[in-house]
Motif scaffolding. Sequence first.
Motif, short mmCIF file in Angstrom:
data_model
loop_
_atom_site.label_atom_id
_atom_site.label_comp_id
_atom_site.label_asym_id
_atom_site.label_seq_id
_atom_site.Cartn_x
_atom_site.Cartn_y
_atom_site.Cartn_z
N VAL A 183 24.20 30.24 5.97
CA VAL A 183 23.71 29.58 4.76
C VAL A 183 22.54 28.66 5.09
O VAL A 183 21.51 28.66 4.39
CB VAL A 183 24.84 28.76 4.09
CG1 VAL A 183 24.29 27.93 2.94
CG2 VAL A 183 25.94 29.69 3.60
N PHE A 184 22.66 27.88 6.15
CA PHE A 184 21.60 26.93 6.51
C PHE A 184 20.31 27.66 6.90
O PHE A 184 19.21 27.20 6.55
CB PHE A 184 22.06 26.04 7.66
CG PHE A 184 23.14 25.05 7.27
CD1 PHE A 184 23.42 24.77 5.94
CD2 PHE A 184 23.89 24.40 8.24
CE1 PHE A 184 24.40 23.88 5.57
CE2 PHE A 184 24.88 23.49 7.90
CZ PHE A 184 25.14 23.23 6.55
N ASN A 185 20.43 28.75 7.62
CA ASN A 185 19.23 29.52 7.98
C ASN A 185 18.52 30.04 6.73
O ASN A 185 17.29 30.01 6.65
CB ASN A 185 19.60 30.69 8.89
CG ASN A 185 19.91 30.24 10.31
OD1 ASN A 185 19.50 29.16 10.73
ND2 ASN A 185 20.62 31.07 11.06
N ALA A 186 19.31 30.50 5.77
CA ALA A 186 18.72 31.00 4.52
C ALA A 186 18.03 29.88 3.75
O ALA A 186 16.94 30.08 3.19
CB ALA A 186 19.81 31.65 3.66
N LEU A 187 18.65 28.71 3.72
CA LEU A 187 18.06 27.57 3.03
C LEU A 187 16.74 27.15 3.68
O LEU A 187 15.75 26.89 2.98
CB LEU A 187 19.04 26.39 3.03
CG LEU A 187 20.24 26.48 2.09
CD1 LEU A 187 21.22 25.34 2.35
CD2 LEU A 187 19.79 26.45 0.63
N VAL A 200 13.92 24.70 2.13
CA VAL A 200 14.77 23.51 2.01
C VAL A 200 14.93 22.87 3.38
O VAL A 200 15.21 23.56 4.37
CB VAL A 200 16.16 23.88 1.44
CG1 VAL A 200 17.06 22.66 1.41
CG2 VAL A 200 16.00 24.48 0.05
N LYS A 201 14.76 21.56 3.44
CA LYS A 201 14.92 20.83 4.70
C LYS A 201 16.36 20.32 4.83
O LYS A 201 16.98 19.96 3.83
CB LYS A 201 13.93 19.67 4.77
CG LYS A 201 12.47 20.14 4.79
CD LYS A 201 11.52 18.97 4.94
CE LYS A 201 10.07 19.47 5.02
NZ LYS A 201 9.11 18.35 5.20
N LEU A 202 16.84 20.27 6.06
CA LEU A 202 18.24 19.90 6.30
C LEU A 202 18.35 18.73 7.27
O LEU A 202 17.58 18.63 8.25
CB LEU A 202 19.01 21.09 6.89
CG LEU A 202 19.60 22.11 5.92
CD1 LEU A 202 18.52 22.89 5.21
CD2 LEU A 202 20.53 23.07 6.66
N ALA A 203 19.32 17.85 7.00
CA ALA A 203 19.59 16.73 7.90
C ALA A 203 21.07 16.41 7.92
O ALA A 203 21.77 16.59 6.91
CB ALA A 203 18.80 15.49 7.47
N VAL A 204 21.54 15.94 9.06
CA VAL A 204 22.89 15.41 9.18
C VAL A 204 22.81 13.91 8.96
O VAL A 204 21.92 13.24 9.50
CB VAL A 204 23.50 15.69 10.57
CG1 VAL A 204 24.87 15.03 10.71
CG2 VAL A 204 23.62 17.18 10.80
N VAL A 205 23.72 13.36 8.15
CA VAL A 205 23.79 11.92 7.92
C VAL A 205 25.21 11.49 8.24
O VAL A 205 26.15 11.87 7.54
CB VAL A 205 23.44 11.56 6.46
CG1 VAL A 205 23.49 10.06 6.26
CG2 VAL A 205 22.06 12.09 6.10
#
Length: 285
Positions: free
Chosen positions: A183-187, A192-197
């Motif tokens: 899912v993250f690779n597709a996003l 779409v940018k991704l971050a862990v918080v």
Amino acid sequence: MMPLTKLLSRTVSSCFSSSNGRPFAMAAKALQHCRYSSAAAQVAESETEALKDYADYRRSLYGHITHKALLVDAVGTLVLPSQPMAQIYRTIGEKYGVEYSEDEILHRYRRAYSQPWGKSRLRLLPFYFSLHFILYVNDGRPFWQYIVSYSTGCSDSQYFEELYNYYMTDKAWHLCDPEAEKVFNALRKSGVKLAVVSNFDTRLRPVLRALNCENWFDAVAVSAEVAAEKPNPTIFLKACELLGVNPEDAVHVGDDRRNDVWGARDAGCDAWLWGSDVHSFKEVS
């Protein structure tokens, strides 16, 4: 179809006309089930209305928005402990003389974790007008030494180091959602940018590397590095800054209503509760 009130009335009447004691219990269970079902329906309806009201509120502020960034909580959303904490404390601690049972370790752990810690940094949260202790400072060693010692009654430095290092390995953690990488690779391919918080010490990055998922994210905002813990909006704002997006363009997903949902929304982000609003990352996409 017979109305529910008539059905219940006939059930109760038949119970009183019977000499057998079981029908009384059956009637009570029927009434109880009806009451619980009604209460559950009311709660579900209330939550749905609240979510709709919130969506309408955001739409009035920002119009129709397609999120440009996804912020993800770590423990409880992205990853989970592979074994119960007390079991690990007990198992590793046996050779160091730990004698407390797992139940006692858990009880003492909760008590220690809930208390203000003397060496933690005190921060004023302007959004909440309250004092908050920052638990995780840098690598968090002094804090965890206190927690481990109090929980187990063992202050052996070798025991602490073995336990501390264990929680940096892939044995200690596993991914919540097996489909997360896909899912993250597709996003990310869609822009779409991704971050862990996360409220975590500096071991979070080694944990992500051990699980081969650090490269899934464009940024990592760790409370020990930011010097702010959720629900303080500062950590969410820092994540957005690292990603180069405005808070209103980001959605945060986490399993804690206060820390993740309320904190993110106070920062101006959208927010969904893991396990309630969404149950998998596929739903997020």
